[in-house]
Design a protein around this motif. Structure first.
Motif, mmCIF file in Angstrom:
data_model
loop_
_atom_site.group_PDB
_atom_site.id
_atom_site.type_symbol
_atom_site.label_atom_id
_atom_site.label_comp_id
_atom_site.label_asym_id
_atom_site.label_seq_id
_atom_site.Cartn_x
_atom_site.Cartn_y
_atom_site.Cartn_z
ATOM 1 N N ALA A 20 75.021 9.855 28.024
ATOM 2 C CA ALA A 20 74.880 9.956 29.479
ATOM 3 C C ALA A 20 73.538 9.403 29.928
ATOM 4 O O ALA A 20 73.449 8.679 30.936
ATOM 5 C CB ALA A 20 75.036 11.412 29.907
ATOM 6 N N ALA A 21 72.475 9.715 29.166
ATOM 7 C CA ALA A 21 71.141 9.229 29.536
ATOM 8 C C ALA A 21 71.042 7.715 29.463
ATOM 9 O O ALA A 21 70.239 7.100 30.183
ATOM 10 C CB ALA A 21 70.092 9.866 28.625
ATOM 11 N N ALA A 22 71.869 7.099 28.602
ATOM 12 C CA ALA A 22 71.860 5.641 28.465
ATOM 13 C C ALA A 22 72.645 4.948 29.568
ATOM 14 O O ALA A 22 72.707 3.713 29.600
ATOM 15 C CB ALA A 22 72.416 5.246 27.102
ATOM 16 N N GLY A 23 73.242 5.721 30.458
ATOM 17 C CA GLY A 23 73.924 5.136 31.604
ATOM 18 C C GLY A 23 75.417 4.960 31.449
ATOM 19 O O GLY A 23 76.070 4.393 32.335
ATOM 20 N N HIS A 24 75.977 5.447 30.337
ATOM 21 C CA HIS A 24 77.420 5.329 30.158
ATOM 22 C C HIS A 24 78.149 6.369 31.007
ATOM 23 O O HIS A 24 77.610 7.429 31.326
ATOM 24 C CB HIS A 24 77.790 5.527 28.686
ATOM 25 C CG HIS A 24 77.201 4.475 27.789
ATOM 26 N ND1 HIS A 24 77.639 3.165 27.787
ATOM 27 C CD2 HIS A 24 76.198 4.540 26.883
ATOM 28 C CE1 HIS A 24 76.941 2.473 26.899
ATOM 29 N NE2 HIS A 24 76.054 3.275 26.345
ATOM 30 N N GLU A 25 79.378 6.071 31.356
ATOM 31 C CA GLU A 25 80.206 6.992 32.141
ATOM 32 C C GLU A 25 81.043 7.837 31.185
ATOM 33 O O GLU A 25 81.926 7.313 30.505
ATOM 34 C CB GLU A 25 81.122 6.218 33.091
ATOM 35 C CG GLU A 25 82.010 7.111 33.940
ATOM 36 C CD GLU A 25 83.023 6.329 34.761
ATOM 37 O OE1 GLU A 25 83.794 6.965 35.511
ATOM 38 O OE2 GLU A 25 83.060 5.083 34.642
#
Length: 302
Positions: A20-25
């Protein structure tokens, strides 16, 4: 990427949070169903379930993924990829095939060594010098898929608890790296040599056999810390051994040799406890234990 996350224990939580922190949904999180726990035996969500709830990620807890309804619900998520970390359910073919790029697993061993359920504990018990994590493409066989990325760490004198935390963070980092550029990490088939299997831990394995060499017992102590805890019995009470060091001494296996609770083991070795725990008590040093629970030299432990 649109990710379905599948995990259950605390080991899996850092991976979920890192994605989540890496920007994935994270379109959904699958976890084992809540189970009775605590004195009241009320239903408690798994660590992944609780973490996903706190993040606002929808949680699904099917008992199985083998029925067509559960498989259709999974496919309807239209995920780019599924990330699996100690989920605990077998993924049938239709689930493995549903995501656009398949399913990737965070496996806590240096495959093909220690395929299966308990790789961290088995690595410690076997006296392995190193442990690690593999990001593995999932297929029908038990941890047989190709490896996209791996990393290793010395085991040294780490307990299973400490090593689990370290490998969990490592797995989170590696998975984020792989998903950041799938094309840069082509899957490499596992070699046919060096395959071992990490059978699930049986609670009976945690009972200490003083006829074994002290070095082997010390590994048992670390492998079963924090759970289920290596233990011996004295006067009908179970005492857990949480930490110990190895030495040399001659005596009948299981015999207490001195006032510091040094215990004779097999092959002319001895174990020197550093931390112990009585039922319902906190961890304590041998001196603290002996103040309220005398174990004089010559006592034979069971």
């Amino acid at each position: 990427m649109r990710i379905v996350f599948m995990g259950t224990p605390e080991f899996s939580v850092p991976v979920l949070r890192a994605l989540a922190a890496a920007g994935h949904e994270i379109v959904a999180s699958y976890s084992q169903p809540p189970r009775p726990a605590g004195r009241g035996k009320g239903l408690h969500p798994t660590p992944v379930h609780a973490a996903a709830d706190a993040m606002g990620v929808p949680v699904r807890t099917p008992l199985t993924l083998r029925d067509s309804g559960a498989q259709a619900e999974f496919a309807a998520l239209a995920a780019d990829i599924a990330v699996v970390a100690a989920y605990g359910l077998i993924l049938p073919g239709p689930v493995l095939a549903a995501p656009r790029y398949g399913c990737l697993n965070v496996h806590a061993s240096l495959l093909p060594r220690w395929r299966g359920a308990a790789p961290i504990q088995r690595a410690i018990l076997a006296g392995d010098a190193t442990a690690g994590v593999c990001i593995m493409g999932m297929e029908a066989g038990l941890d047989t898929g190709p490896v996209l990325l791996r990393d290793a760490t010395p085991i040294g004198d780490k307990t299973a608890g400490a090593l689990t935390d370290e490998l969990s963070a490592m797995g989170a980092r590696l998975m984020v790296e792989v998903l950041g550029n799938l094309g840069a990490h082509p899957p490499v088939p596992q070699p046919d040599d060096g395959i071992t299997y990490a059978a699930k831990i049986d609670k009976a394995e945690a009972r200490i056999n003083w006829h074994l060499p002290a070095e082997q017992i010390e590994r048992q102590v670390r492998a079963f810390n924090p759970v289920p805890g290596a233990w011996f019995e004295l006067a009908g009470e179970r005492v857990k051994l949480l930490a110990a060091t190895v030495g040399d001494a001659i005596g009948a296996p299981g015999c207490v040799l001195d006032d510091a609770l040094t215990i004779a083991c097999g092959d002319g070795t001895a174990l020197r406890p550093a931390l112990l725990q009585r039922a319902g008590r906190g961890a304590m040093t041998p001196s603290d234990l002996l103040r309220g629970f005398p174990i004089p030299p010559g006592t034979l432990l069971d």
